[in-house]
Enzyme design. Structure first.
Site, PDB file in Angstrom:
ATOM      1  N   GLU A 130       0.824  -1.217   0.000  1.00  0.00           N
ATOM      2  CA  GLU A 130       0.000   0.000   0.000  1.00  0.00           C
ATOM      3  C   GLU A 130       0.858   1.266   0.000  1.00  0.00           C
ATOM      4  O   GLU A 130       0.512   2.261  -0.637  1.00  0.00           O
ATOM      5  CB  GLU A 130      -0.920  -0.003   1.219  1.00  0.00           C
ATOM      6  CG  GLU A 130      -1.834   1.198   1.325  1.00  0.00           C
ATOM      7  CD  GLU A 130      -2.865   1.260   0.213  1.00  0.00           C
ATOM      8  OE1 GLU A 130      -2.763   2.188  -0.616  1.00  0.00           O
ATOM      9  OE2 GLU A 130      -3.746   0.380   0.161  1.00  0.00           O
ATOM     10  N   GLY A 188      13.208  20.805   1.091  1.00  0.00           N
ATOM     11  CA  GLY A 188      13.274  19.358   1.271  1.00  0.00           C
ATOM     12  C   GLY A 188      12.204  18.585   0.518  1.00  0.00           C
ATOM     13  O   GLY A 188      12.099  17.366   0.655  1.00  0.00           O
ATOM     14  N   LYS A 206       4.221   4.337 -10.281  1.00  0.00           N
ATOM     15  CA  LYS A 206       2.941   4.237  -9.581  1.00  0.00           C
ATOM     16  C   LYS A 206       1.798   3.991 -10.559  1.00  0.00           C
ATOM     17  O   LYS A 206       0.853   3.257 -10.246  1.00  0.00           O
ATOM     18  CB  LYS A 206       2.717   5.513  -8.769  1.00  0.00           C
ATOM     19  CG  LYS A 206       3.758   5.690  -7.667  1.00  0.00           C
ATOM     20  CD  LYS A 206       3.730   7.075  -7.048  1.00  0.00           C
ATOM     21  CE  LYS A 206       4.832   7.236  -6.013  1.00  0.00           C
ATOM     22  NZ  LYS A 206       4.895   8.608  -5.455  1.00  0.00           N
TER      23      LYS A 206
END
Length: 428
Positions: A130, A188, A206
């Site tokens: 997941e 970041g 993905k």
């Protein structure tokens, strides 16, 4: 704890996500036992460097550099190393001995998911991932389980927080791509080498996973059409805003009569589309299903604690099955993937042109569209500067092949100084 099955957990990797997973396993053990029906014992954490600084203070005695010995002693292995090697070999080792595996390794699942799933099934083990897509957002389990009795036709999502942060900042401030990328790196959100994100490769991995699950088949990352956001300009974003659109990097998995298409590219969305309102580094996935209709899943797409939440959801699910002693259901039969050619994809184009502002120019451009069977929905011309005007053309729906050939023909016109941008339009 009397009457409760004990499960030994091995953790591979203790980076940003791994450290949070270890913290949750240690701090929330009582609650996890109550929810899963099993007592989870973290028996070790395999790392490359025993002396490295960690985000969370953890007992020194848990750390080891002997990943294989740790795997061989575990009932459940959590792999958070990333990359293809040695992560792939470690997961295979665990599955071969019947240990269940939870991973957040999108690149590995996109490349070797079918092989690893088959290995898990052959050895009575579970493989869950997941956390590989959209961080904390529960999207893979709903697709695989909750929508298993439905027919999904399309999955479209913002699945990379870095690119969404960049495009959202360009939209809200008018800044150029390079300036916002530098800001994202300073904050970041973007790596020193941002290629995987801004080049679309992270989203493509993905998209392959989403397509495989949604359509019960195997789609590899190299079968995903991939285009990043590096060519998006402040002018593109500004013009999109003026016409009621926003630009987003979309991962799309779609099934039509022509077959399955998996693709990643920057596209225009109407500002009233649910995905258009996804801001900053957040992720969202929009699912279209025959019976359920339209569904949207939204949340944090990255970060230690959010991604650890997705990992722990898989841990509890695996533990429940192991604690119950129930046999796993037979693996569903995967269909042979029938992939459509990218040229068969149906979409709309938004074309930017720098044109020589002269009599008959618009008629010549319109005739090129007509010759290739592409219908123009809207056209906007900005004030001319030094004899050159900026033209933006929105097409009606057409095949990628017809639209692409139209753009090539426009480039050859002497009235067209340059094709400044080509973007696709998604959503209704």
């Amino acid at each position: 704890m009397s009457g409760v099955k004990s499960l030994k957990i091995a953790l591979l990797g203790c980076g940003t996500v791994g450290a949070q997973v270890a913290r949750i396993l240690l701090e929330d053990q009582t609650e996890i036992t109550a929810r899963s029906g099993a007592q989870l014992e973290l028996i070790g954490i395999a790392v490359r460097n025993l002396s490295a600084q960690r985000d969370v203070q953890l007992p020194d005695g848990l750390f080891t550099t002997d990943a294989e010995a740790l795997i061989d002693a575990a009932d459940v292995v959590i792999e958070l190393l990333g990359g293809l090697d040695p992560a792939g070999a470690y997961i295979a080792r665990a599955l071969e001995r019947g240990a269940s595996v939870i991973t957040g390794n999108k690149a590995l699942i996109a490349a070797e998911g079918a092989t690893l799933n088959a290995l898990a099934a052959a050895n009575g083990a579970q493989l869950r991932y997941e956390a590989a897509v959209a961080g904390a957002i529960p999207i893979l389990r709903p697709i695989a389980d909750s929508l298993a009795g439905d027919h999904i036709t399309k999955v479209m999502g913002i699945v990379n927080g870095t690119t969404n942060f960049i495009l959202d900042a360009m939209d809200s401030t008018g800044a150029a791509f390079d300036d916002v990328l530098a800001e994202a790196q300073a904050l970041g959100y973007a790596e020193a080498d941002p290629t995987a994100d801004v080049g679309g490769h992270d989203a493509a991995a993905k998209a392959a996973i989403l397509a495989s699950l949604a359509f019960h088949t195997t789609v590899n990352m190299d079968q995903v059409h991939c285009q990043g956001i590096t060519e998006i300009t402040a002018a593109d974003v500004s013009e999109a805003r003026k016409t009621g659109y926003v630009i987003k990097l979309l991962a799309i998995a779609e099934q039509t009569e022509a077959g399955i298409s998996a693709r990643v590219y920057p596209a225009l969305l109407k500002r009233d589309h649910p995905l258009a309102s996804v801001r900053g580094a957040f992720n969202a996935v929009f699912v279209e299903a025959e019976n359920a209709g339209d569904l949207m899943f939204y949340g944090a797409g990255a970060g230690g604690a959010p991604t650890a939440s997705a990992v722990m959801g898989d841990v509890v699910s695996v533990a429940r099955v192991l604690a119950s002693g129930a046999s796993l259901p037979a693996a569903s039969q995967l269909r042979e993937p029938v992939l459509s050619e990218f040229t068969e994809v149906t979409t709309r184009y938004w074309v930017g042109l720098a044109v020589n502002d002269q009599p008959g120019m618009l008629a010549r451009i319109a005739s090129v569209f007509a010759e290739h069977g592409v219908s123009i929905e809207a056209m906007n011309q900005s004030a001319a500067e030094s004899g050159t005007a900026q033209l933006r053309i929105l097409t009606h729906e057409g095949s990628e092949a017809a639209l692409s050939s139209t753009v090539s023909a426009l480039e050859a016109l002497d009235t067209v100084a340059s094709v400044t941008s080509v973007l696709r339009v998604e959503g209704n």
